[in-house]
Enzyme design. Structure first.
Site, PDB file in Angstrom:
ATOM      1  N   ASP A   9      39.353  32.634  44.869  1.00 14.00           N
ATOM      2  CA  ASP A   9      37.986  32.777  44.388  1.00 14.00           C
ATOM      3  C   ASP A   9      37.567  31.402  43.842  1.00 14.00           C
ATOM      4  OD1 ASP A   9      35.609  34.020  43.325  1.00 14.00           O
ATOM      5  OD2 ASP A   9      36.587  33.957  41.352  1.00 14.00           O
ATOM      6  N   ASP A  11      34.442  30.594  41.294  1.00 12.85           N
ATOM      7  CA  ASP A  11      33.968  30.569  39.903  1.00 12.85           C
ATOM      8  C   ASP A  11      35.003  31.192  38.966  1.00 12.85           C
ATOM      9  OD1 ASP A  11      31.301  29.548  40.492  1.00 12.85           O
ATOM     10  OD2 ASP A  11      30.880  31.498  41.370  1.00 12.85           O
ATOM     11  N   THR A  17      32.969  27.359  36.160  1.00 11.50           N
ATOM     12  CA  THR A  17      31.530  27.609  36.294  1.00 11.50           C
ATOM     13  C   THR A  17      31.125  28.984  35.744  1.00 11.50           C
ATOM     14  OG1 THR A  17      32.123  28.208  38.528  1.00 11.50           O
ATOM     15  CG2 THR A  17      30.933  26.146  38.261  1.00 11.50           C
ATOM     16  N   LYS A  45      31.235  39.109  36.665  1.00 12.40           N
ATOM     17  CA  LYS A  45      32.108  38.168  37.372  1.00 12.40           C
ATOM     18  C   LYS A  45      32.453  38.701  38.754  1.00 12.40           C
ATOM     19  CE  LYS A  45      34.092  35.915  33.340  1.00 12.40           C
ATOM     20  NZ  LYS A  45      35.305  35.695  32.537  1.00 12.40           N
ATOM     21  N   ARG A  49      24.647  37.669  43.192  1.00 10.91           N
ATOM     22  CA  ARG A  49      23.488  37.342  42.355  1.00 10.91           C
ATOM     23  C   ARG A  49      22.531  38.528  42.238  1.00 10.91           C
ATOM     24  NH1 ARG A  49      20.513  32.256  44.588  1.00 10.91           N
ATOM     25  NH2 ARG A  49      22.664  31.599  44.896  1.00 10.91           N
ATOM     26  N   ASN A 118      26.472  29.150  46.353  1.00 10.99           N
ATOM     27  CA  ASN A 118      26.495  27.731  45.979  1.00 10.99           C
ATOM     28  C   ASN A 118      27.881  27.116  46.185  1.00 10.99           C
ATOM     29  OD1 ASN A 118      23.747  27.576  44.855  1.00 10.99           O
ATOM     30  ND2 ASN A 118      24.521  28.959  43.292  1.00 10.99           N
ATOM     31  N   LYS A 145      32.032  41.970  46.614  1.00 10.37           N
ATOM     32  CA  LYS A 145      33.228  42.482  45.940  1.00 10.37           C
ATOM     33  C   LYS A 145      32.783  43.620  45.028  1.00 10.37           C
ATOM     34  CE  LYS A 145      35.071  37.766  45.777  1.00 10.37           C
ATOM     35  NZ  LYS A 145      35.385  36.594  44.946  1.00 10.37           N
ATOM     36  N   GLU A 169      42.161  35.582  41.640  1.00  3.51           N
ATOM     37  CA  GLU A 169      40.868  36.091  41.172  1.00  3.51           C
ATOM     38  C   GLU A 169      40.791  36.143  39.652  1.00  3.51           C
ATOM     39  OE1 GLU A 169      37.951  37.215  41.336  1.00  3.51           O
ATOM     40  OE2 GLU A 169      37.512  37.227  43.474  1.00  3.51           O
ATOM     41  N   ASP A 170      39.590  35.904  39.110  1.00  7.23           N
ATOM     42  CA  ASP A 170      39.422  36.051  37.658  1.00  7.23           C
ATOM     43  C   ASP A 170      38.569  37.269  37.306  1.00  7.23           C
ATOM     44  OD1 ASP A 170      36.960  34.976  38.643  1.00  7.23           O
ATOM     45  OD2 ASP A 170      36.456  34.368  36.598  1.00  7.23           O
TER      46      ASP A 170
HETATM   47  C1  BG6 Z   1      30.608  34.802  41.784  1.00  8.90           C
HETATM   48  C2  BG6 Z   1      30.407  34.735  40.275  1.00  8.90           C
HETATM   49  O1  BG6 Z   1      31.656  33.939  42.142  1.00  8.90           O
HETATM   50  O2  BG6 Z   1      29.422  34.397  42.457  1.00  8.90           O
HETATM   51  C3  BG6 Z   1      29.188  35.541  39.863  1.00  8.90           C
HETATM   52  O3  BG6 Z   1      31.559  35.241  39.634  1.00  8.90           O
HETATM   53  C4  BG6 Z   1      27.973  35.067  40.660  1.00  8.90           C
HETATM   54  O4  BG6 Z   1      28.992  35.382  38.488  1.00  8.90           O
HETATM   55  C5  BG6 Z   1      28.257  35.171  42.151  1.00  8.90           C
HETATM   56  O5  BG6 Z   1      26.845  35.870  40.350  1.00  8.90           O
HETATM   57  C6  BG6 Z   1      27.105  34.665  43.005  1.00  8.90           C
HETATM   58  O6  BG6 Z   1      26.977  33.286  42.786  1.00  8.90           O
HETATM   59  P1  BG6 Z   1      25.714  32.409  43.182  1.00  8.90           P
HETATM   60  O7  BG6 Z   1      26.196  30.994  42.926  1.00  8.90           O
HETATM   61  O8  BG6 Z   1      25.443  32.671  44.626  1.00  8.90           O
HETATM   62  O9  BG6 Z   1      24.600  32.830  42.294  1.00  8.90           O
HETATM   63 MG    MG Z   2      35.359  34.389  39.825  1.00  9.59          MG
END
Ligand code: BG6
Ligand code: MG
Length: 218
Positions: A9, A11, A17, A45, A49, A118, A145, A169-170
């Site tokens: 994973d 983030d 992040t 987590k 989004r 992102n 997920k 994974e966190d």
């Molecule tokens: C996950 C994060 O990796 O990505 C979530 O744990 C986040 O908190 C999700 O909402 C979507 O990320 P992004 O960067 O597309 O907004």
């Molecule tokens: Mg994560």
């Protein structure tokens, strides 16, 4: 030595992040007059989004129009990206690079399995793109997920069967996704939150070479 797939994973596992996501959601929550706590953030987590906004609206008991939702999603991501802009290599979590390099030295498969849209720009900014044989992120999946799609696609990209895949994974949702995929799960964080995982470590500094070799040879 066997060949396994190690699926990471992003983030909160590779890079710190998760705190930026939390801050951006908390600021949005303020506009709903809602105090968004770190404990509630555990549910966010690993979650996409769009789904995160739905959960926040539910928690805040706030009815938003579709137009407002679209605006808030954009606003949250823009604020998140300003945090990302100011980020550098120091945000890579301790010993992540050591573990990635060790797996490469043992010729193992390494892929990213993240819900984030992102993910690529973040890896590029941190000069980590070359550490992954495959990247599956929020732009590549239709189901979030705890659905196993992101990890199944990671295993497929590396052409390694699911019983030979290991997920780091966190998040609660991410550990469930790994389990739903029939893969071994390693939680990065605290045991109280990630108790469902096969193993839990506070961070990668606790993961030594012997442990990794055992995973490879299992
Ligand atoms: C996950 C994060 O990796 O990505 C979530 O744990 C986040 O908190 C999700 O909402 C979507 O990320 P992004 O960067 O597309 O907004
Ligand atoms: Mg994560």
């Amino acid at each position: 030595m066997k060949k396994k797939a190690f699926l990471f994973d992003l983030d909160g596992v590779i890079v710190d992040t998760a705190k930026f996501h939390y801050l951006a959601w908390r600021n949005l929550a303020k506009e709903m007059n809602f105090n968004f706590t770190e404990e509630q953030n555990e549910l966010f987590k690993g979650v996409s989004r769009v789904k995160s906004l739905e959960i926040l609206l539910d928690l805040a008991n706030y009815r938003a129009t579709e137009e407002q939702k679209t605006r808030w999603l954009k606003q949250k991501n823009m604020e998140y990206l300003t945090f990302i802009d100011g980020m550098d290599e120091r945000e890579i979590l301790p010993d992540v690079v050591r573990v990635l390099d060790f797996l490469h030295s043992k010729d193992q498969g390494v892929a990213l399995g993240s819900a984030s849209k992102n993910a690529r720009p973040i890896l590029k900014k941190l000069d980590l793109l070359s550490k992954f044989h495959a990247i599956v992120d929020g732009n590549d999946v239709t189901a979030a997920k705890p659905d196993p799609e992101v990890f199944l696609k990671g295993g497929e990209a590396l052409q390694i069967e699911r019983s030979h895949c290991i997920v780091f994974e966190d998040s609660i949702a991410g550990i469930q996704a790994a389990k739903n995929a029939g893969m071994l799960s390693i939680g990065i964080g605290d045991t109280k939150t990630l108790g469902e995982a096969d193993y839990v470590f506070r961070d990668f500094t606790e993961i030594n070479t012997d442990f990794l070799i055992n995973l490879i040879d299992k």
